[in-house]
Design an enzyme around this catalytic site. Structure first.
Site, short mmCIF file in Angstrom:
data_model
loop_
_atom_site.label_atom_id
_atom_site.label_comp_id
_atom_site.label_asym_id
_atom_site.label_seq_id
_atom_site.Cartn_x
_atom_site.Cartn_y
_atom_site.Cartn_z
N CYS A 121 -0.31 4.04 2.29
CA CYS A 121 -0.01 3.80 3.71
C CYS A 121 1.47 4.03 4.00
O CYS A 121 1.82 4.60 5.04
CB CYS A 121 -0.33 2.35 4.09
SG CYS A 121 -1.89 1.73 3.46
N ASP A 122 2.35 3.55 3.14
CA ASP A 122 3.76 3.45 3.51
C ASP A 122 4.73 4.33 2.70
O ASP A 122 5.90 4.43 3.05
CB ASP A 122 4.22 1.98 3.37
CG ASP A 122 3.45 1.06 4.30
OD1 ASP A 122 3.03 1.54 5.38
OD2 ASP A 122 3.25 -0.11 3.95
N CYS A 156 0.83 -1.20 0.00
CA CYS A 156 0.00 0.00 0.00
C CYS A 156 0.87 1.25 0.00
O CYS A 156 1.44 1.62 1.04
CB CYS A 156 -0.93 -0.01 1.21
SG CYS A 156 -1.93 1.47 1.37
#
Ligand code: NAP
Length: 310
Positions: A140-141, A137
Site C-alpha cells: 500500500c505505502d 502494508c
C-alpha cells in the site's frame, strides 16, 4: 419508533471492502440483506491515507473516502446497515443467529467479513505516527518512500516479503528482528538476504519510535548486550503478523491454528449457509481489491445456496 426487523435472507458481518461488496451483490440479487458494521465501519482502510492501487481511481483515493463510497453504494442497492458490534453468533441451528449487545438477528445465510488487524509493537510512537511514516502494508505505502531509508520490523515471511518489495523504492531497507534467526521460510530469507539493499539487525527490539510532524527514527536495544542504537529512516513498516478478527467464530466455524477461517469450497465455511470473505480467511493477499473480490464471490455463493434451499 418502528420495531427493528430481525429476520433477513442474508446477514453480512463487517464493513470493510469485503463486507460492503457482499452487501452490494446480495442486495442486487434481491436478497433482503442486513449488514452489521462492527465498531470501526470501513475496516483497515479507515487508517490508510492515499490508496493508489484500487482500480478505478486514476488519481488515487483516500482510504476513508473509498469506504464511504462503498457504503453509499451498498445502501443504494438496498443493504440495511446497522453500526453496531456483533458480540456472538449461533450457527448451530439451520436458522443462523447473529447477536449485538441489544438484539438478536436471524438469517438463512451469513457472510463473515470481519477482517484482520496488523499486530502492533505496542509503543506510543507507533500510534502517533501511524499513517505518518509508520505503516503496516508495504504494497500500500512503499511507493511513497522513493530513495529513502526504510525499516521493517519482524522475522517472518511477511517481513521478508515486505523488505524485498520495499527495495524497489528504498535506498536501504533495515530489517529489525528480536531474535538471532528468522522464522521465515528459507527461500524467503535467501531472497531477502541476497539483496544488497537489505541490512539485518538481529537481536534488536524496538524500544521507542520518535518523530516530529512525522516519523523520524527508532531506538533499538540489542538484547544481547543492552546497547542502544538509533536508526533514522523515512518510514517504519511493522510486519509482525496479523490477527484475524475471529473471536466470535470460535466453536462455531472451523478456524486454523492462527485463527483464520478455513474455507471448504470457494467461500463456504465448515457450516452450511455461512460464507466468508476478506482478511479473516485470507492471510496471503490482504488487499482491498482482493477482499472486495472475495465479498462478491461470497454473495454469489450465498445467493446460490439460498436458491438451492427452496
Ligand atoms: P509470523 O509468521 O507470525 O511472523 C511474525 C514475526 O514477527 C516473527 O518473526 C516474530 O518474531 C515477530 N514478532 C511477533 N510479535 C512481535 C513483537 N511484538 N515484536 C517484535 N517482533 C514480533 O507472521 P507473518 O510473517 O505475517 O506470516 C503469517 C503467515 O502468513 C505465515 O504462515 C506465513 O508463512 C504466511 N505468509 C506467507 C507469505 C508467502 O508465502 N509469500 C508471505 C507472507 C506471509 P519471532 O520469530 O521471534 O516469534
Amino acid at each position: 419508533m418502528s420495531e427493528q426487523k430481525t429476520k433477513h435472507d442474508i446477514i453480512v458481518i463487517g464493513a470493510g471492502p469485503a463486507g460492503y461488496t457482499a452487501g452490494i451483490y446480495s442486495s442486487r440479487a434481491r436478497r433482503d440483506t442486513l449488514l452489521i458494521s462492527g465498531i470501526l465501519p470501513g475496516g483497515q482502510l479507515m487508517n490508510t491515507t492515499d490508496v493508489e492501487n484500487y482500480p478505478g481511481f486514476d488519481e488515487g483515493i483516500m482510504g476513508p473516502d473509498l469506504m464511504i463510497i462503498m457504503r453509499k453504494q451498498a445502501e443504494k442497492m438496498g443493504t440495511k446497515i446497522i453500526d453496531d458490534e456483533v458480540v456472538s453468533v449461533d450457527f448451530k441451528s439451520k436458522l443462523l443467529k447473529v447477536s449485538t449487545a441489544s438484539s438478536t438477528f436471524e438469517a438463512n445465510s451469513v457472510i463473515v467479513c470481519t477482517g484482520a488487524n496488523p499486530r502492533k509493537i505496542g509503543l506510543d510512537g507507533e500510534q502517533a505516527f501511524a499513517g505518518k511514516g509508520v505503516s503496516y502494508c508495504a504494497t500500500c505505502d512503499g511507493a511513497f518512500f522513493k530513495n529513502q531509508e526504510l525499516i521493517v520490523v519482524g522475522g517472518g515471511d511477511s517481513a521478508m516479503e515486505e523488505a524485498t518489495f520495499l527495495t524497489k523504492f528504498a535506498s536501504t531497507v533495515h530489517i529489525v528482528h528480536r531474535r538471532d534467526e528468522f522464522r521465515a521460510s528459507k527461500i524467503m530469507q535467501e531472497r531477502a538476504l541476497s539483496n544488497e539493499k537489505i541490512k539485518v539487525h538481529f537481536n534488536c527490539t524496538v524500544e521507542d519510535i520518535q518523530g516530529d510532524q512525522k516519523f523520524q527514527k527508532v531506538i533499538l536495544k540489542n538484547v544481547k548486550n543492552d546497547e542502544k542504537i538509533t536508526l533514522e529512516a523515512g518510514g517504519l513498516f511493522v510486519a509482525i503478523g496479523h490477527e484475524p478478527n475471529s473471536k466470535i467464530l470460535e466453536d462455531q466455524v472451523e478456524l486454523d491454528e492462527n485463527g483464520y477461517v478455513v474455507l471448504k469450497n470457494n467461500t463456504e465455511t465448515s457450516i452450511p449457509g455461512v460464507f466468508c470473505a476478506g482478511d479473516v480467511h485470507d492471510h496471503r493477499y490482504r488487499q482491498a481489491v482482493t477482499a472486495a473480490g472475495f465479498g462478491c464471490m461470497a454473495a454469489i455463493d450465498a445467493d446460490k445456496y439460498l436458491a438451492e434451499q427452496k
